[in-house]
Design a protein around this motif. Sequence first.
Motif, PDB file in Angstrom:
ATOM      1  N   HIS A 160      43.398  38.958   3.169  1.00 35.85           N
ATOM      2  CA  HIS A 160      42.729  37.760   3.052  1.00 35.85           C
ATOM      3  C   HIS A 160      41.932  37.557   2.243  1.00 35.85           C
ATOM      4  CE1 HIS A 160      45.497  36.420   7.241  1.00 35.85           C
ATOM      5  NE2 HIS A 160      46.048  37.013   6.233  1.00 35.85           N
TER       6      HIS A 160
ATOM      7  N   ASP B  88      50.797  36.733   4.796  1.00 37.01           N
ATOM      8  CA  ASP B  88      50.358  37.128   3.587  1.00 37.01           C
ATOM      9  C   ASP B  88      50.949  35.642   2.341  1.00 37.01           C
ATOM     10  OD1 ASP B  88      53.267  37.921   3.427  1.00 37.01           O
ATOM     11  OD2 ASP B  88      53.003  39.757   2.181  1.00 37.01           O
TER      12      ASP B  88
ATOM     13  N   ASP C 155      46.953  38.677  -0.247  1.00 34.03           N
ATOM     14  CA  ASP C 155      46.731  40.664   0.143  1.00 34.03           C
ATOM     15  C   ASP C 155      46.638  40.337   1.958  1.00 34.03           C
ATOM     16  OD1 ASP C 155      44.091  40.149   0.657  1.00 34.03           O
ATOM     17  OD2 ASP C 155      43.782  41.667  -0.019  1.00 34.03           O
ATOM     18  N   GLU C 156      46.742  41.912   2.409  1.00 33.11           N
ATOM     19  CA  GLU C 156      46.798  41.045   3.891  1.00 33.11           C
ATOM     20  C   GLU C 156      45.893  41.002   4.254  1.00 33.11           C
ATOM     21  OE1 GLU C 156      48.629  45.012   5.178  1.00 33.11           O
ATOM     22  OE2 GLU C 156      50.603  44.950   4.766  1.00 33.11           O
TER      23      GLU C 156
END
Length: 276
Positions: A178, A251, A175-176
Motif C-alpha cells: 500500500h 490491492d 502494491d501489496e
Amino acid sequence: MDRGGCQMSGGGGAVDGGGAEQHGMITMEDLESFSEDQLSDSGNGSLQEGETMEEDEEPDRLLHYWQDVARGHQVEVSQEMAEPIQQLTSNNQGRSNRERVPFTLLTRKEKCGELLYEKRHYEKGHWACITMREDTYEQSICYGFMRIMRYICQQNSLGDYLGMSLPIVTVVHTDENHSVISHDVTVAYYLPTEHQAQPPQPLDSDIIIEIWPASVVYTRPFTGPTNEVTIINQINAMAELLDSPGVCVNDSFIVAGYTNPAHSNRQNEIWFLERR
C-alpha cells in the motif's frame, strides 16, 4: 487519445490568489453548484442593464464560467464541453434529484462516539466505467470524469440526459505494501434506477457498461482532496482499524466522492471490498 476536453498540469495542493485550495481536478458536480447568481456575479457573461441573453448564448456563457473556475484547478475545458455543461447545469439546479447508490447498512464500528467505519451491502447493478492511464493519478481521474460526464449528458444511445447519481467512484490499485498507486484508474458512474434494466449504450467506445456483483464493503469517511498521498494514507489508516483486514481485497480499493474537489470540506469515503 481523446481526453474528454480537459488538460491538467499537476497534482494540486497550490493556493490561488483567492485563497482557494487547488486540488488538481474537477468533477461533474462542480457544474451543479453553478447557480444563476454565481454566474451573474462571475463577471464572465453577466448581463448589463438593458441587455438580454439569447438562448443560444447560454451554453457558451456557462462554458466560459466553468473554464474560469477550471483554470483554478489547473484544468482546461474545451469548446466541445459547452453542451454537456449546459445540460448538466439545467437538469441539476436542486440537489434533491441526485440519486444515491443504494445499500444496506450491516454494522457500524464506533469509538468514543466517533465513527471508525461502516460495513455495507451493495446490490448488483449496472455501472458505466472507463479506465484511464495518464502521467499522474489526478490526470487519469480528470480525463475519465469528463468523458463519463459526456455520456451522462448526451453521448448515449438515448441522446438524452441520464440523471446524476452519487457517489462517483474511482477504482485504484496498489502494491501489496500500500505504498504506490497504479496510474491505471477506473472511473465509474452508477446508472440511476430508471436505467438499470436497460442501460443506455455509450457512444464513446472506451466507456463500458459493467454489471458489478453484489458486494460487502467496509467504508470510512474522510474529508479533503483526493490525491495519491491522501489515498495511500487513508488506505493504511483503514487497514489498521479493521479487526480482520485479511477478509478484504488487499490491492484494489475504491474512492467515493460526494462533493466537488473545490469544496473546502470535501466529503469522500475509502471503500475496502470483502473477498468473495
